[in-house]
Design a protein around this motif. Structure first.
Motif, PDB file in Angstrom:
ATOM      1  N   SER A   1       0.845  -1.197   0.000  1.00  0.00           N
ATOM      2  CA  SER A   1       0.000   0.000   0.000  1.00  0.00           C
ATOM      3  C   SER A   1       0.879   1.245   0.000  1.00  0.00           C
ATOM      4  CB  SER A   1      -0.930   0.013   1.210  1.00  0.00           C
ATOM      5  OG  SER A   1      -0.194   0.285   2.388  1.00  0.00           O
ATOM      6  N   SER A   2       0.370   2.322  -0.537  1.00  0.00           N
ATOM      7  CA  SER A   2       1.163   3.560  -0.618  1.00  0.00           C
ATOM      8  C   SER A   2       1.514   4.072   0.769  1.00  0.00           C
ATOM      9  CB  SER A   2       0.426   4.626  -1.437  1.00  0.00           C
ATOM     10  OG  SER A   2      -0.845   4.866  -0.900  1.00  0.00           O
ATOM     11  N   ASP A   3       0.614   3.934   1.748  1.00  0.00           N
ATOM     12  CA  ASP A   3       0.923   4.368   3.113  1.00  0.00           C
ATOM     13  C   ASP A   3       2.091   3.577   3.692  1.00  0.00           C
ATOM     14  OD1 ASP A   3      -1.098   6.242   3.085  1.00  0.00           O
ATOM     15  OD2 ASP A   3      -2.535   4.978   4.155  1.00  0.00           O
ATOM     16  N   ARG A   4       2.031   2.278   3.534  1.00  0.00           N
ATOM     17  CA  ARG A   4       3.103   1.438   4.077  1.00  0.00           C
ATOM     18  C   ARG A   4       4.419   1.717   3.359  1.00  0.00           C
ATOM     19  NH1 ARG A   4       3.711  -5.078   4.634  1.00  0.00           N
ATOM     20  NH2 ARG A   4       5.761  -4.978   5.584  1.00  0.00           N
TER      21      ARG A   4
ATOM     22  N   GLU B   1       7.983   3.120   4.919  1.00  0.00           N
ATOM     23  CA  GLU B   1       9.248   2.410   4.759  1.00  0.00           C
ATOM     24  C   GLU B   1      10.314   3.305   4.125  1.00  0.00           C
ATOM     25  OE1 GLU B   1       8.981  -1.508   3.060  1.00  0.00           O
ATOM     26  OE2 GLU B   1       7.278  -2.020   4.343  1.00  0.00           O
ATOM     27  N   TRP B   2       9.928   4.093   3.109  1.00  0.00           N
ATOM     28  CA  TRP B   2      10.881   5.025   2.493  1.00  0.00           C
ATOM     29  C   TRP B   2      11.308   6.093   3.503  1.00  0.00           C
ATOM     30  CZ3 TRP B   2      13.704   4.499  -1.675  1.00  0.00           C
ATOM     31  CH2 TRP B   2      13.285   3.635  -2.681  1.00  0.00           C
ATOM     32  N   ASP B   3      10.355   6.587   4.283  1.00  0.00           N
ATOM     33  CA  ASP B   3      10.673   7.591   5.297  1.00  0.00           C
ATOM     34  C   ASP B   3      11.663   7.026   6.316  1.00  0.00           C
ATOM     35  OD1 ASP B   3      10.247  10.209   6.575  1.00  0.00           O
ATOM     36  OD2 ASP B   3       9.299   9.009   8.163  1.00  0.00           O
ATOM     37  N   ALA B   4      11.421   5.806   6.761  1.00  0.00           N
ATOM     38  CA  ALA B   4      12.325   5.173   7.725  1.00  0.00           C
ATOM     39  C   ALA B   4      13.715   4.985   7.119  1.00  0.00           C
ATOM     40  CB  ALA B   4      11.752   3.832   8.183  1.00  0.00           C
TER      41      ALA B   4
ATOM     42  N   LEU C   1      19.387   6.827   6.815  1.00  0.00           N
ATOM     43  CA  LEU C   1      20.504   7.301   5.996  1.00  0.00           C
ATOM     44  C   LEU C   1      21.004   8.669   6.460  1.00  0.00           C
ATOM     45  CD1 LEU C   1      19.311   6.249   2.440  1.00  0.00           C
ATOM     46  CD2 LEU C   1      21.194   5.241   3.766  1.00  0.00           C
ATOM     47  N   ILE C   2      20.084   9.542   6.810  1.00  0.00           N
ATOM     48  CA  ILE C   2      20.451  10.882   7.273  1.00  0.00           C
ATOM     49  C   ILE C   2      21.123  10.790   8.640  1.00  0.00           C
ATOM     50  CG2 ILE C   2      19.507  13.095   8.075  1.00  0.00           C
ATOM     51  CD1 ILE C   2      17.378  12.743   5.833  1.00  0.00           C
TER      52      ILE C   2
END
Length: 131
Positions: A113-116, A120-123, A128-129
């Motif tokens: 799902s786009s929310d999930r 995951e991309w945000d995490a 990485l940051i």
């Protein structure tokens, strides 16, 4: 005697395509076995599964990564016409199997799902940051 059902061809519109897809009974994703089609993304499959449609699709790499043949859909190798027929027939005549594939397909759609995926991309970017 073979199964026969009249296909209904619908010219869909972006504004109404989800309602039109939801009116279907089986989500099919036949593709030509060429280089162009071999790079298609599985978004169509996720849409079908999220709308409670069992899926039958051509065996391209991205579809194989999503569909476990016979579990959450059917993947047809080499666009074998007999295999297409058998998969569609199974979904039409075997209600228990169809319902099982629909349940597993919905679970698969939720994983993508786009929310999930956004979480995951945000995490990932946060890690990485931070490193």
């Amino acid at each position: 005697p073979g199964l026969y059902f009249a296909p209904k061809v619908v010219t869909w519109k972006l504004e109404t395509h989800l309602q039109e897809i939801a009116e279907c009974h089986i989500g099919v994703a036949p593709l030509a076995l060429d280089e162009w089609c071999s790079f298609k993304c599985p978004h169509k499959l996720f849409t079908y599964m999220a709308l409670s449609l069992p899926v039958v699709c051509t065996a391209i790499q991205s579809y194989r990564e999503v569909i476990e043949n016979g579990v959450n859909g059917f993947v047809i190798e080499n666009n074998d016409l007999d295999a297409w027929y058998e998969a569609l027939k199974c979904l039409i005549v075997d209600e228990e199997r169809r319902n099982s594939i629909i349940r597993e397909g919905k679970k698969t759609a939720l994983k993508f799902s786009s929310d999930r995926m956004a979480k995951e991309w945000d995490a990932l970017f946060t890690r990485l940051i931070s490193s």
